[in-house]
Write a protein that holds these residues in place. Sequence first.
Motif, mmCIF file in Angstrom:
data_model
loop_
_atom_site.group_PDB
_atom_site.id
_atom_site.type_symbol
_atom_site.label_atom_id
_atom_site.label_comp_id
_atom_site.label_asym_id
_atom_site.label_seq_id
_atom_site.Cartn_x
_atom_site.Cartn_y
_atom_site.Cartn_z
ATOM 1 N N TYR A 89 59.838 65.761 -72.995
ATOM 2 C CA TYR A 89 59.045 66.148 -71.823
ATOM 3 C C TYR A 89 57.790 66.893 -72.249
ATOM 4 O O TYR A 89 56.768 66.874 -71.551
ATOM 5 N N GLY A 90 57.859 67.538 -73.400
ATOM 6 C CA GLY A 90 56.695 68.253 -73.907
ATOM 7 C C GLY A 90 55.551 67.340 -74.294
ATOM 8 O O GLY A 90 54.432 67.811 -74.532
ATOM 9 N N GLU A 91 55.797 66.034 -74.373
ATOM 10 C CA GLU A 91 54.734 65.073 -74.694
ATOM 11 C C GLU A 91 53.842 64.770 -73.495
ATOM 12 O O GLU A 91 52.749 64.213 -73.665
ATOM 13 N N LEU A 92 54.298 65.088 -72.300
ATOM 14 C CA LEU A 92 53.568 64.715 -71.093
ATOM 15 C C LEU A 92 52.289 65.530 -70.942
ATOM 16 O O LEU A 92 52.239 66.713 -71.289
ATOM 17 N N ASP A 93 51.283 64.887 -70.386
ATOM 18 C CA ASP A 93 50.010 65.540 -70.096
ATOM 19 C C ASP A 93 50.166 66.323 -68.797
ATOM 20 O O ASP A 93 50.331 65.732 -67.723
ATOM 21 N N LEU A 94 50.111 67.638 -68.895
ATOM 22 C CA LEU A 94 50.274 68.486 -67.711
ATOM 23 C C LEU A 94 48.967 69.189 -67.377
ATOM 24 O O LEU A 94 48.945 70.371 -67.032
ATOM 25 N N LEU A 133 67.184 72.445 -67.900
ATOM 26 C CA LEU A 133 66.537 73.690 -67.490
ATOM 27 C C LEU A 133 65.713 74.317 -68.607
ATOM 28 O O LEU A 133 65.580 75.536 -68.680
ATOM 29 N N GLY A 134 65.132 73.483 -69.442
ATOM 30 C CA GLY A 134 64.314 73.977 -70.531
ATOM 31 C C GLY A 134 62.878 74.241 -70.116
ATOM 32 O O GLY A 134 62.445 73.887 -69.015
ATOM 33 N N PRO A 135 62.086 74.847 -70.991
ATOM 34 C CA PRO A 135 60.703 75.212 -70.654
ATOM 35 C C PRO A 135 59.807 74.017 -70.364
ATOM 36 O O PRO A 135 58.965 74.078 -69.457
ATOM 37 N N LYS A 140 57.076 70.664 -66.407
ATOM 38 C CA LYS A 140 56.902 69.326 -65.835
ATOM 39 C C LYS A 140 57.145 69.356 -64.331
ATOM 40 O O LYS A 140 56.352 68.824 -63.537
ATOM 41 N N TYR A 141 58.236 69.962 -63.922
ATOM 42 C CA TYR A 141 58.592 70.051 -62.501
ATOM 43 C C TYR A 141 57.504 70.782 -61.715
ATOM 44 O O TYR A 141 57.073 70.329 -60.640
ATOM 45 N N ASP A 142 57.035 71.902 -62.249
ATOM 46 C CA ASP A 142 56.005 72.679 -61.566
ATOM 47 C C ASP A 142 54.717 71.862 -61.416
ATOM 48 O O ASP A 142 54.120 71.820 -60.335
ATOM 49 N N VAL A 156 61.979 71.824 -49.475
ATOM 50 C CA VAL A 156 63.060 70.870 -49.751
ATOM 51 C C VAL A 156 62.522 69.442 -49.724
ATOM 52 O O VAL A 156 62.915 68.597 -50.542
ATOM 53 N N GLU A 157 61.601 69.150 -48.797
ATOM 54 C CA GLU A 157 61.001 67.813 -48.742
ATOM 55 C C GLU A 157 60.141 67.537 -49.973
ATOM 56 O O GLU A 157 60.123 66.406 -50.489
ATOM 57 N N MET A 158 59.421 68.557 -50.444
ATOM 58 C CA MET A 158 58.630 68.379 -51.658
ATOM 59 C C MET A 158 59.524 67.980 -52.826
ATOM 60 O O MET A 158 59.214 67.046 -53.580
ATOM 61 N N ASP A 159 60.644 68.666 -52.969
ATOM 62 C CA ASP A 159 61.590 68.337 -54.030
ATOM 63 C C ASP A 159 62.138 66.924 -53.852
ATOM 64 O O ASP A 159 62.257 66.164 -54.817
ATOM 65 N N ALA A 160 62.453 66.560 -52.603
ATOM 66 C CA ALA A 160 63.019 65.237 -52.335
ATOM 67 C C ALA A 160 62.003 64.127 -52.594
ATOM 68 O O ALA A 160 62.356 63.049 -53.102
ATOM 69 N N VAL A 161 60.739 64.357 -52.264
ATOM 70 C CA VAL A 161 59.694 63.368 -52.501
ATOM 71 C C VAL A 161 59.529 63.121 -54.005
ATOM 72 O O VAL A 161 59.462 61.963 -54.460
#
Length: 262
Positions: A89-94, A133-135, A140-142, A156-161
């Motif tokens: 996941y650390g490879e992703l462009d954030l 639940l890693g950094p 990525k989630y944020d 909750v809708e944001m998470d579901a989307v």
Amino acid sequence: MAPENPGPADPARSLALLWRTSGPSGRRGRQGIDVEDIVRAAVDLADTEGLAALSMRRVAHQLGVGTMSLYTYVPGKDELVEAMVDAVYGELDLTAPAPGGWRRHLEAVARRNWELYQRHGWLAQVATGRAVLGPHAIAKYDHELRALDGIGLTDVEMDAVLTLVLGHVRTAARAAWEAARTEHRSGMSDEQWWAAHAPHLTRVLDPDRFPVAARVGAAAGTAHRAPHDPAHDFEFGLLRVLDGIEALVRTRTVDPGATTPR
């Protein structure tokens, strides 16, 4: 030899491994390895041979150390897989959300995740019942949620989307991985398989008995030169998913005169 996962996971130790906050995870031991070496070797092994080939013994062999030495750093295989997922996941462009609003951002999110699955096919094999639940996973989630903030959806809708979009990517990526595995095992691509089977199917399939299946199947086979195309399924499905989300967002737009949801 210790089992791959000796007993229930210890949440404190699992999180300490992911965040490198305590214990020997952040330093090299007497055999000259650390957690980063172990995770990198595990990712390389899974990239090359798939998740089924992954074991603590195989990773230790890759590193040239004894299997038991790995347990000083990693409690077991499940925790190792979590660390692997967080690492890639650390490879992703954030960087900042893509310009053009929430839809463009979500599309970019989907495509970046699709590309990550293409680089690491084993990701589609990892069980997703519980979040990593890693950094890198939290970052990525944020990042992926940011463009959905303030457009009228509940938390909750944001998470579901986001879950809906990433679920579509994963489904398409797993289909692509399965197609690649089948091709490797059979020595025949989907295109070759279809070319070999289609003429025989035409002879036995009665279009009067199965008129819609015969027509649509022939059209899809002609378009993809195969029964289906995972890349096409990804593209087509992504647009439909985004259309559905847009319909929801339009019902929540604060300004009813706006032509584009905010």
